[in-house]
Design a protein around this motif. Sequence first.
Motif, mmCIF file in Angstrom:
data_model
loop_
_atom_site.group_PDB
_atom_site.id
_atom_site.type_symbol
_atom_site.label_atom_id
_atom_site.label_comp_id
_atom_site.label_asym_id
_atom_site.label_seq_id
_atom_site.Cartn_x
_atom_site.Cartn_y
_atom_site.Cartn_z
ATOM 1 N N CYS A 88 0.813 -1.226 0.000
ATOM 2 C CA CYS A 88 0.000 0.000 0.000
ATOM 3 C C CYS A 88 0.843 1.271 0.000
ATOM 4 C CB CYS A 88 -0.934 -0.014 1.211
ATOM 5 S SG CYS A 88 -0.077 -0.379 2.775
ATOM 6 N N ASP A 89 2.003 1.225 0.635
ATOM 7 C CA ASP A 89 2.866 2.408 0.691
ATOM 8 C C ASP A 89 3.905 2.410 -0.422
ATOM 9 O OD1 ASP A 89 1.619 3.327 3.014
ATOM 10 O OD2 ASP A 89 2.907 2.084 4.274
ATOM 11 N N SER A 90 3.867 1.413 -1.281
ATOM 12 C CA SER A 90 4.814 1.282 -2.400
ATOM 13 C C SER A 90 6.265 1.185 -1.931
ATOM 14 C CB SER A 90 4.674 2.463 -3.383
ATOM 15 O OG SER A 90 3.362 2.533 -3.887
ATOM 16 N N ASP A 91 6.476 0.717 -0.683
ATOM 17 C CA ASP A 91 7.847 0.608 -0.199
ATOM 18 C C ASP A 91 8.254 -0.803 0.212
ATOM 19 O OD1 ASP A 91 6.460 0.439 2.170
ATOM 20 O OD2 ASP A 91 7.366 2.194 3.095
ATOM 21 N N ALA A 92 7.516 -1.794 -0.267
ATOM 22 C CA ALA A 92 7.895 -3.193 -0.060
ATOM 23 C C ALA A 92 7.316 -4.017 -1.205
ATOM 24 C CB ALA A 92 7.385 -3.724 1.277
ATOM 25 N N LEU A 93 8.076 -5.030 -1.627
ATOM 26 C CA LEU A 93 7.630 -5.909 -2.709
ATOM 27 C C LEU A 93 7.411 -7.322 -2.184
ATOM 28 C CD1 LEU A 93 10.120 -4.847 -5.554
ATOM 29 C CD2 LEU A 93 7.775 -4.030 -5.176
ATOM 30 N N LEU A 94 6.444 -8.008 -2.790
ATOM 31 C CA LEU A 94 6.235 -9.432 -2.531
ATOM 32 C C LEU A 94 6.397 -10.149 -3.861
ATOM 33 C CD1 LEU A 94 5.340 -11.853 -0.771
ATOM 34 C CD2 LEU A 94 2.975 -11.223 -1.273
ATOM 35 N N LEU A 95 7.376 -11.038 -3.938
ATOM 36 C CA LEU A 95 7.617 -11.797 -5.158
ATOM 37 C C LEU A 95 7.074 -13.205 -4.971
ATOM 38 C CD1 LEU A 95 11.412 -10.888 -5.575
ATOM 39 C CD2 LEU A 95 9.439 -9.624 -6.445
ATOM 40 N N LEU A 96 6.083 -13.565 -5.766
ATOM 41 C CA LEU A 96 5.653 -14.956 -5.784
ATOM 42 C C LEU A 96 6.567 -15.653 -6.775
ATOM 43 C CD1 LEU A 96 1.777 -14.594 -5.679
ATOM 44 C CD2 LEU A 96 3.425 -14.754 -3.823
ATOM 45 N N VAL A 97 7.275 -16.673 -6.302
ATOM 46 C CA VAL A 97 8.309 -17.287 -7.129
ATOM 47 C C VAL A 97 8.146 -18.797 -7.181
ATOM 48 C CG1 VAL A 97 9.939 -15.456 -6.473
ATOM 49 C CG2 VAL A 97 9.970 -17.646 -5.232
ATOM 50 N N ASP A 98 8.855 -19.385 -8.145
ATOM 51 C CA ASP A 98 9.026 -20.830 -8.140
ATOM 52 C C ASP A 98 10.523 -21.049 -7.894
ATOM 53 O OD1 ASP A 98 8.450 -23.484 -8.259
ATOM 54 O OD2 ASP A 98 8.491 -23.607 -10.442
ATOM 55 N N GLN A 99 10.841 -21.484 -6.672
ATOM 56 C CA GLN A 99 12.233 -21.647 -6.262
ATOM 57 C C GLN A 99 12.756 -23.005 -6.707
ATOM 58 O OE1 GLN A 99 14.585 -19.725 -4.155
ATOM 59 N NE2 GLN A 99 15.863 -21.341 -5.037
ATOM 60 N N HIS A 100 13.814 -22.960 -7.492
ATOM 61 C CA HIS A 100 14.489 -24.199 -7.859
ATOM 62 C C HIS A 100 15.410 -24.583 -6.711
ATOM 63 C CE1 HIS A 100 16.497 -27.157 -10.446
ATOM 64 N NE2 HIS A 100 17.620 -26.734 -9.902
ATOM 65 N N GLY A 101 15.212 -25.770 -6.138
ATOM 66 C CA GLY A 101 16.083 -26.230 -5.057
ATOM 67 C C GLY A 101 15.867 -25.459 -3.771
ATOM 68 N N VAL A 102 16.942 -24.900 -3.245
ATOM 69 C CA VAL A 102 16.884 -24.242 -1.941
ATOM 70 C C VAL A 102 17.165 -22.743 -2.086
ATOM 71 C CG1 VAL A 102 17.551 -26.345 -0.727
ATOM 72 C CG2 VAL A 102 19.329 -24.740 -1.444
ATOM 73 N N ALA A 103 16.523 -21.959 -1.219
ATOM 74 C CA ALA A 103 16.730 -20.503 -1.293
ATOM 75 C C ALA A 103 17.917 -20.052 -0.457
ATOM 76 C CB ALA A 103 15.467 -19.779 -0.814
ATOM 77 N N CYS A 104 18.216 -20.785 0.611
ATOM 78 C CA CYS A 104 19.222 -20.310 1.576
ATOM 79 C C CYS A 104 20.628 -20.806 1.237
ATOM 80 C CB CYS A 104 18.838 -20.749 2.981
ATOM 81 S SG CYS A 104 19.902 -20.046 4.264
ATOM 82 N N HIS A 105 21.611 -19.920 1.452
ATOM 83 C CA HIS A 105 23.004 -20.297 1.163
ATOM 84 C C HIS A 105 23.515 -21.381 2.114
ATOM 85 C CE1 HIS A 105 23.740 -17.658 4.583
ATOM 86 N NE2 HIS A 105 24.973 -18.099 4.630
ATOM 87 N N THR A 106 22.761 -21.657 3.179
ATOM 88 C CA THR A 106 23.137 -22.734 4.098
ATOM 89 C C THR A 106 22.637 -24.096 3.606
ATOM 90 O OG1 THR A 106 21.103 -22.563 5.395
ATOM 91 C CG2 THR A 106 22.956 -21.147 6.061
ATOM 92 N N GLY A 107 21.917 -24.089 2.495
ATOM 93 C CA GLY A 107 21.396 -25.341 1.949
ATOM 94 C C GLY A 107 19.999 -25.673 2.419
ATOM 95 N N ARG A 108 19.404 -24.726 3.156
ATOM 96 C CA ARG A 108 18.031 -24.949 3.611
ATOM 97 C C ARG A 108 17.052 -24.324 2.621
ATOM 98 N NH1 ARG A 108 21.292 -24.150 8.024
ATOM 99 N NH2 ARG A 108 21.047 -25.610 9.765
ATOM 100 N N ARG A 109 15.854 -24.867 2.607
ATOM 101 C CA ARG A 109 14.823 -24.369 1.697
ATOM 102 C C ARG A 109 14.538 -22.879 1.950
ATOM 103 N NH1 ARG A 109 12.166 -24.979 -3.161
ATOM 104 N NH2 ARG A 109 10.014 -24.348 -2.949
ATOM 105 N N SER A 110 14.373 -22.496 3.207
ATOM 106 C CA SER A 110 14.081 -21.112 3.575
ATOM 107 C C SER A 110 15.192 -20.548 4.455
ATOM 108 C CB SER A 110 12.752 -21.058 4.348
ATOM 109 O OG SER A 110 12.593 -19.800 4.999
ATOM 110 N N CYS A 111 15.409 -19.234 4.329
ATOM 111 C CA CYS A 111 16.398 -18.575 5.193
ATOM 112 C C CYS A 111 15.886 -18.448 6.629
ATOM 113 C CB CYS A 111 16.722 -17.185 4.654
ATOM 114 S SG CYS A 111 17.595 -17.208 3.072
ATOM 115 N N PHE A 112 14.575 -18.562 6.823
ATOM 116 C CA PHE A 112 13.995 -18.392 8.163
ATOM 117 C C PHE A 112 13.907 -19.747 8.868
ATOM 118 C CE2 PHE A 112 12.548 -14.793 5.650
ATOM 119 C CZ PHE A 112 12.840 -13.735 6.488
#
Lengths: 138, 138
Positions: A88-112
């Motif tokens: 609403c404030d045009s200061d944040a984006l939400l990307l709906l994505v199709d993640q190939h493999g894992v997103a996190c550099h630690t090898g986990r699917r999510s960084c969280f």
Amino acid sequence: MEEHATDHPADHGPLADIAFDAQGLIPAIAQQHDTGEVLMLAWMSREAVAETLSTGRVCYFSRSRGSLWRKGEASGQVQHLIELRIDCDSDALLLLVDQHGVACHTGRRSCFFRAVRDGALVEIAAPLVAPEALYRAR
Amino acid sequence: MEEHATDHPADHGPLADIAFDAQGLIPAIAQQHDTGEVLMLAWMSREAVAETLSTGRVCYFSRSRGSLWRKGEASGQVQHLIELRIDCDSDALLLLVDQHGVACHTGRRSCFFRAVRDGALVEIAAPLVAPEALYRAR
């Protein structure tokens, strides 16, 4: 908004009114489009937004390297853009994505992958891939 | 990390190593815990994190007002914290919440109600509540 020497598609398109911060960046949340899992939060510059929209492959801006970061360029774990949304404030984006493999550099699917439970920070997800395997010379 | 005149639980607890930015803030994503819907992105100070963990009601830091922002204090649309997660670099938070009513000040469930489709920015969700009804004197 900041001035640019060059002209980008995002200067004129649907995202012309994005509120980039003083560094010319906006936070972008990547969410797996079908499962709803929040994968990561990273930052995008105007150029990163324009490239992502034109190629369909998610490109961030690496604050540590100070340059465009084509997600997966080193690890192969690319993100394909399904839809880009803006708040609403045009200061944040939400990307709906199709993640190939894992997103996190630690090898986990999510960084969280750490949560506060019973007053302690605990790991709630294990690596699916060894980080060394992700960043082996390709 | 910045110095604080007062001592907060988050200084010693599981989140002692949160990487707040130069303004002492960290971006926090609020996600509805059961549906997976990303509701909003806002900012938290160390004090906001501590209060949220201790009360179970989500408290942000309003950058425009420069003060703590107890979500729902004006609108009644409070967020109950289900779980707080932190990312691999300790510089972003994911809040799994139970959102009462709507998250967005426009009366929509999520702040991310505009999407780029066919090269244009379009609204993909309508208000569920009139904003005037949300901010009527309570």
